[in-house]
Motif scaffolding. Structure first.
Motif, PDB file in Angstrom:
ATOM      1  N   LEU A  33      16.230 -25.363 -12.269  1.00 35.83           N
ATOM      2  CA  LEU A  33      15.069 -25.486 -13.968  1.00 35.83           C
ATOM      3  C   LEU A  33      15.808 -24.309 -14.335  1.00 35.83           C
ATOM      4  CD1 LEU A  33      11.992 -27.757 -12.523  1.00 35.83           C
ATOM      5  CD2 LEU A  33      14.083 -28.254 -13.597  1.00 35.83           C
ATOM      6  N   GLY A  34      15.970 -22.892 -13.692  1.00 35.85           N
ATOM      7  CA  GLY A  34      16.625 -21.917 -14.467  1.00 35.85           C
ATOM      8  C   GLY A  34      15.396 -21.104 -14.562  1.00 35.85           C
ATOM      9  N   TRP A  35      14.815 -21.253 -14.205  1.00 31.45           N
ATOM     10  CA  TRP A  35      13.481 -19.667 -13.974  1.00 31.45           C
ATOM     11  C   TRP A  35      13.708 -19.054 -13.030  1.00 31.45           C
ATOM     12  CZ3 TRP A  35      10.940 -18.252  -9.878  1.00 31.45           C
ATOM     13  CH2 TRP A  35       9.858 -17.235 -10.229  1.00 31.45           C
ATOM     14  N   ARG A  36      14.194 -17.716 -13.132  1.00 29.09           N
ATOM     15  CA  ARG A  36      14.252 -16.338 -12.507  1.00 29.09           C
ATOM     16  C   ARG A  36      13.258 -15.113 -12.894  1.00 29.09           C
ATOM     17  NH1 ARG A  36      17.275 -19.851 -11.287  1.00 29.09           N
ATOM     18  NH2 ARG A  36      19.628 -19.039 -10.808  1.00 29.09           N
ATOM     19  N   PRO A  37      12.854 -14.701 -11.112  1.00 27.57           N
ATOM     20  CA  PRO A  37      11.715 -13.933 -12.057  1.00 27.57           C
ATOM     21  C   PRO A  37      12.550 -13.088 -12.839  1.00 27.57           C
ATOM     22  CG  PRO A  37      12.157 -14.222  -9.153  1.00 27.57           C
ATOM     23  CD  PRO A  37      13.136 -15.585 -10.354  1.00 27.57           C
ATOM     24  N   GLN A  38      11.226 -11.462 -13.379  1.00 23.50           N
ATOM     25  CA  GLN A  38      12.430 -10.893 -14.051  1.00 23.50           C
ATOM     26  C   GLN A  38      12.245  -9.617 -13.849  1.00 23.50           C
ATOM     27  OE1 GLN A  38      14.678 -11.306 -16.643  1.00 23.50           O
ATOM     28  NE2 GLN A  38      14.219 -13.654 -15.049  1.00 23.50           N
ATOM     29  N   TYR A  39      10.387  -9.734 -12.992  1.00 24.85           N
ATOM     30  CA  TYR A  39       9.594  -8.367 -12.633  1.00 24.85           C
ATOM     31  C   TYR A  39      10.057  -8.364 -11.472  1.00 24.85           C
ATOM     32  CZ  TYR A  39       7.736  -8.940 -17.802  1.00 24.85           C
ATOM     33  OH  TYR A  39       7.937  -8.764 -18.799  1.00 24.85           O
ATOM     34  N   LEU A  40      10.701  -7.431 -10.703  1.00 24.21           N
ATOM     35  CA  LEU A  40      11.054  -6.924  -9.305  1.00 24.21           C
ATOM     36  C   LEU A  40       9.614  -5.916  -9.329  1.00 24.21           C
ATOM     37  CD1 LEU A  40      14.108  -4.660 -10.065  1.00 24.21           C
ATOM     38  CD2 LEU A  40      13.897  -7.189  -8.854  1.00 24.21           C
ATOM     39  N   LEU A  41       8.645  -6.151  -7.896  1.00 25.44           N
ATOM     40  CA  LEU A  41       7.624  -5.540  -6.729  1.00 25.44           C
ATOM     41  C   LEU A  41       7.768  -4.194  -7.875  1.00 25.44           C
ATOM     42  CD1 LEU A  41       5.660  -6.277  -5.784  1.00 25.44           C
ATOM     43  CD2 LEU A  41       7.142  -5.267  -3.039  1.00 25.44           C
ATOM     44  N   GLU A  42       8.736  -3.213  -7.288  1.00 27.25           N
ATOM     45  CA  GLU A  42       8.826  -1.913  -7.468  1.00 27.25           C
ATOM     46  C   GLU A  42       8.303  -1.689  -9.571  1.00 27.25           C
ATOM     47  OE1 GLU A  42      11.307  -3.357  -6.077  1.00 27.25           O
ATOM     48  OE2 GLU A  42      11.141  -2.119  -4.544  1.00 27.25           O
ATOM     49  N   ALA A  59       4.335   0.028 -10.618  1.00 30.77           N
ATOM     50  CA  ALA A  59       4.686   1.021 -10.995  1.00 30.77           C
ATOM     51  C   ALA A  59       3.982   0.148 -12.744  1.00 30.77           C
ATOM     52  CB  ALA A  59       5.762   0.744 -12.098  1.00 30.77           C
ATOM     53  N   ASP A  60       3.769  -0.721 -13.155  1.00 30.34           N
ATOM     54  CA  ASP A  60       2.693  -0.839 -14.510  1.00 30.34           C
ATOM     55  C   ASP A  60       1.329  -1.091 -13.748  1.00 30.34           C
ATOM     56  OD1 ASP A  60       5.648  -1.134 -15.568  1.00 30.34           O
ATOM     57  OD2 ASP A  60       5.611  -3.406 -15.988  1.00 30.34           O
ATOM     58  N   ILE A  61       0.948  -1.381 -12.085  1.00 29.24           N
ATOM     59  CA  ILE A  61       0.020  -1.719 -12.052  1.00 29.24           C
ATOM     60  C   ILE A  61      -0.790  -0.158 -12.395  1.00 29.24           C
ATOM     61  CG2 ILE A  61      -1.688  -1.867 -10.630  1.00 29.24           C
ATOM     62  CD1 ILE A  61       0.094  -4.755  -9.623  1.00 29.24           C
ATOM     63  N   MET A  62       0.029   0.797 -11.688  1.00 28.77           N
ATOM     64  CA  MET A  62      -1.038   2.419 -11.876  1.00 28.77           C
ATOM     65  C   MET A  62      -0.467   2.890 -12.922  1.00 28.77           C
ATOM     66  SD  MET A  62      -1.560   2.595  -8.342  1.00 28.77           S
ATOM     67  CE  MET A  62      -1.294   4.473  -9.017  1.00 28.77           C
ATOM     68  N   ASP A  63       0.395   2.584 -13.666  1.00 27.75           N
ATOM     69  CA  ASP A  63       0.636   2.788 -15.398  1.00 27.75           C
ATOM     70  C   ASP A  63      -1.204   2.490 -16.116  1.00 27.75           C
ATOM     71  OD1 ASP A  63       2.958   3.866 -14.985  1.00 27.75           O
ATOM     72  OD2 ASP A  63       3.641   2.828 -16.192  1.00 27.75           O
ATOM     73  N   ASP A  64      -1.282   0.837 -15.602  1.00 35.66           N
ATOM     74  CA  ASP A  64      -2.915   0.541 -16.298  1.00 35.66           C
ATOM     75  C   ASP A  64      -3.995   1.440 -16.141  1.00 35.66           C
ATOM     76  OD1 ASP A  64      -3.599  -1.596 -18.592  1.00 35.66           O
ATOM     77  OD2 ASP A  64      -4.827  -2.393 -16.492  1.00 35.66           O
ATOM     78  N   ALA A 117       0.873  -1.220   0.109  1.00 29.16           N
ATOM     79  CA  ALA A 117       0.351  -0.255   0.036  1.00 29.16           C
ATOM     80  C   ALA A 117       1.023   1.253   0.381  1.00 29.16           C
ATOM     81  CB  ALA A 117      -0.843  -0.391   1.121  1.00 29.16           C
ATOM     82  N   GLU A 118       1.815   1.410   0.875  1.00 34.09           N
ATOM     83  CA  GLU A 118       2.774   2.512   1.161  1.00 34.09           C
ATOM     84  C   GLU A 118       3.035   2.065  -0.733  1.00 34.09           C
ATOM     85  OE1 GLU A 118       6.076   1.906   3.912  1.00 34.09           O
ATOM     86  OE2 GLU A 118       3.936   1.925   5.706  1.00 34.09           O
ATOM     87  N   ARG A 119       3.719   1.735  -0.944  1.00 30.21           N
ATOM     88  CA  ARG A 119       4.530   2.117  -2.461  1.00 30.21           C
ATOM     89  C   ARG A 119       3.227   2.322  -3.819  1.00 30.21           C
ATOM     90  NH1 ARG A 119       8.953  -2.826  -3.617  1.00 30.21           N
ATOM     91  NH2 ARG A 119      10.080  -2.937  -1.036  1.00 30.21           N
ATOM     92  N   LEU A 120       2.353   1.992  -3.394  1.00 32.49           N
ATOM     93  CA  LEU A 120       0.790   2.273  -4.269  1.00 32.49           C
ATOM     94  C   LEU A 120       0.894   3.694  -3.950  1.00 32.49           C
ATOM     95  CD1 LEU A 120      -1.155  -1.004  -4.366  1.00 32.49           C
ATOM     96  CD2 LEU A 120       0.325   0.205  -6.936  1.00 32.49           C
TER      97      LEU A 120
END
Length: 108
Positions: A84-93, A97-102, A41-44
């Protein structure tokens, strides 16, 4: 607290599991990092240009973090997928930010 993961990373994790996962294995999908709802909530709120009132309500005080987190896999579960080679690519920030932009686009 919860392990929040961008849906784009979750979809990528499913692709890795379909391609390289072992049948019968359980692979918890997550970043391995937990964040509280208050932190989100604080970040948003930092992304907004207006004051937004926050009311968490009395029921939130009675929730047990231990009971909410049982069975999530945590850091150890995240390591199974990373092997297995998977890593998250999208940081929480970036996700927030993408949610807010949308949301801003939807309002226009």
């Amino acid at each position: 607290s919860r392990d929040f993961l961008d849906v784009r990373d979750a979809v990528a994790a499913y692709g890795v599991l379909l391609k390289s996962g072992s049948s019968g294995m359980t692979y918890p999908i997550g970043s391995g990092e937990e964040h509280t709802l208050g932190e989100l909530a604080e970040r948003l709120l930092k992304e907004t240009q207006t004051a937004v009132p926050m009311d968490w309500g009395p029921e939130s005080a009675s929730l047990s973090l231990d009971s909410l987190n049982k069975g999530t896999g945590g850091q150890q579960g995240a390591e199974l997928l990373k092997a297995l080679g998977w890593r998250p690519q999208y940081l929480l920030e970036r996700s927030l930010a993408d949610i807010m932009d949308d949301a801003r686009i939807q309002v226009q």
